[in-house]
Design an enzyme around this catalytic site. Structure first.
Site, PDB file in Angstrom:
ATOM      1  N   GLY A 110       0.833  -1.209   0.000  1.00 22.59           N
ATOM      2  CA  GLY A 110       0.000   0.000   0.000  1.00 22.59           C
ATOM      3  C   GLY A 110       0.864   1.254   0.000  1.00 22.59           C
TER       4      GLY A 110
ATOM      5  CB  THR B 163      -7.123  -1.002  -1.781  1.00 22.08           C
ATOM      6  OG1 THR B 163      -6.332  -1.220  -0.603  1.00 22.08           O
ATOM      7  CG2 THR B 163      -8.565  -1.346  -1.500  1.00 22.08           C
TER       8      THR B 163
ATOM      9  CG  ASP C  12      -7.393 -11.857   2.780  1.00 16.98           C
ATOM     10  OD1 ASP C  12      -7.434 -11.496   3.972  1.00 16.98           O
ATOM     11  OD2 ASP C  12      -8.262 -11.547   1.946  1.00 16.98           O
TER      12      ASP C  12
ATOM     13  CG  LEU D 139       1.094  -0.016   7.983  1.00 20.10           C
ATOM     14  CD1 LEU D 139       2.181  -0.840   8.646  1.00 20.10           C
ATOM     15  CD2 LEU D 139       1.735   1.066   7.140  1.00 20.10           C
TER      16      LEU D 139
ATOM     17  CB  SER E 279      -7.137  -1.514   6.706  1.00 21.16           C
ATOM     18  OG  SER E 279      -8.459  -0.997   6.636  1.00 21.16           O
TER      19      SER E 279
ATOM     20  CB  ALA F 114      -1.072   1.346  10.685  1.00 22.10           C
TER      21      ALA F 114
ATOM     22  CE1 TYR G   7      -9.119   2.532   7.576  1.00 24.27           C
ATOM     23  CE2 TYR G   7      -9.477   4.815   8.199  1.00 24.27           C
ATOM     24  CZ  TYR G   7      -8.616   3.789   7.866  1.00 24.27           C
ATOM     25  OH  TYR G   7      -7.262   4.007   7.832  1.00 24.27           O
TER      26      TYR G   7
END
Ligand code: UDP
Length: 322
Positions: A10, A35, A56, A72, A74, A113, A144
């Site tokens: 990410g 993402t 995953d 981290l 998400s 995080a 979230y």
């Protein structure tokens, strides 16, 4: 030292991979690419001490010899987590649980995080770590906000029940190279709109505020929080105290790009924090950390990066459907 970075492909994770490699760590980057893409870590592939595992975190992971686990992983951009609310909740719940168990098995230090979103639409300004927040548990951002609040609670429970050595870092708005041009957040949108001469979309009256931290400062804060032996790091805010309105931000980016874009005012988004600014007293005292890059300097680097990316491939800017 060996560090596992979940969400390592990410935006923030990839910068953390580079920083830890530079510090001499062996880095295991774990990501399911939900993402993110491999573009952010392309230059690290094959490099000595760097390993990538497509995985995953909701599924148990058995790896030994790890000294640090960084979580981290998400979806973090509002358009991404609002598109996948259940995934976001379960990744922060089950995913965090699996990584905490891995940290226990390895007797590793664990860093979560977390996010300024745990403060919701804050009634206290700026936000210190002692503030419990103002979150709508059934709002569009709750997957979230509550996912991260649960992850903080779970991390604390592991710290108490298993004496696991944990850190919780609340990350405020961050920007810089390797953000996805289509991730919908304010800096990629404004910069790409300005570069293309398209209208710069301001949601609301432009008087909402954000305080934006440059990525290099942010990952330095994460690193210091991870290696520090201070007990004052659960939780700790890492972010910039340089608060700007969206209007100021749009005009600054327009001027730095030298763009002739118009400003286009659209209805404000639902359930959004009206203002946000961290109280970073704790980070200064416990870690000796504070941001070193001015907004103008950080934006210049970011604009140059997006500009080069644009010349490499034509990207789209994501805007909320209206
Ligand atoms: N925003 C905006 N125009 C955009 C993208 C975002 O006005 O094209 C606003 C958004 O409504 C919010 C702020 O910029 O008030 C920061 O949004 P972002 O999605 O970057 O992160 P957030 O802090 O809301 O999680």
């Amino acid at each position: 030292m060996k560090a596992l970075i979940a969400g390592g492909a990410g935006f923030i994770g990839s910068h953390l991979c580079r920083l830890l490699l530079a510090k001499g760590f062996e880095v295991i980057c774990v990501d399911n690419l939900m993402t993110s893409t491999l573009d952010s870590i392309a230059t690290l592939m094959g490099r000595k001490g760097f390993h990538f595992i497509k995985h995953d975190i909701r599924v148990p992971l058995a790896i030994g010899g790890i000294d640090y686990v960084f979580n981290l992983a998400s979806p973090a951009s509002p358009i991404h987590y609002q598109k996948r609310p259940i995934d976001t909740l379960i990744i922060n719940g089950t995913g965090t649980y699996e990584l905490l168990k891995l940290a226990v098995d390895n007797k590793a230090r664990f860093l979560l995080a977390s996010t300024s979103e745990v403060y919701g639409d804050p009634k206290l300004h700026p936000q210190p770590e002692q503030y419990w927040g103002n979150v709508n548990p059934v709002g569009v951002r709750s997957c979230y906000d509550e996912g991260k609040r649960f992850a903080e609670s779970l991390t604390t429970a592991f710290s108490n029940e298993y004496s696991l050595d944990t850190r919780i870092v609340r990350i405020f708005n961050t920007y810089g190279p390797f953000m996805r041009p289509d991730d919908g957040r304010v800096i990629p949108n404004f910069v790409n709109q300005a570069l293309k001469g398209r209208p710069m979309t301001i949601y609301g009256d432009g008087l909402r505020t954000r305080s934006l931290c440059f990525i290099d400062d942010l990952v330095r804060g994460l690193y210091l929080a991870a290696i520090s032996d201070s007990i004052d790091v659960k939780p700790i805010n890492i972010g910039s105290g340089d608060e700007r309105t969206l209007l100021e931000l749009a005009n600054l980016i327009k001027a730095l790009v030298g763009s002739s874009s118009d400003l286009k005012f659209l209805p404000a988004l639902e359930d959004e924090p009206t203002k946000r600014k961290p109280d970073i007293t704790r980070a200064k005292q416990a870690l000796g950390w504070e941001p070193l890059t001015s907004l103008e300097e950080g934006l210049a680097v970011t604009i140059a990066w997006f500009s080069e990316l644009r010349s490499l491939k034509e990207e789209t800017t994501h805007e909320y459907p209206r």
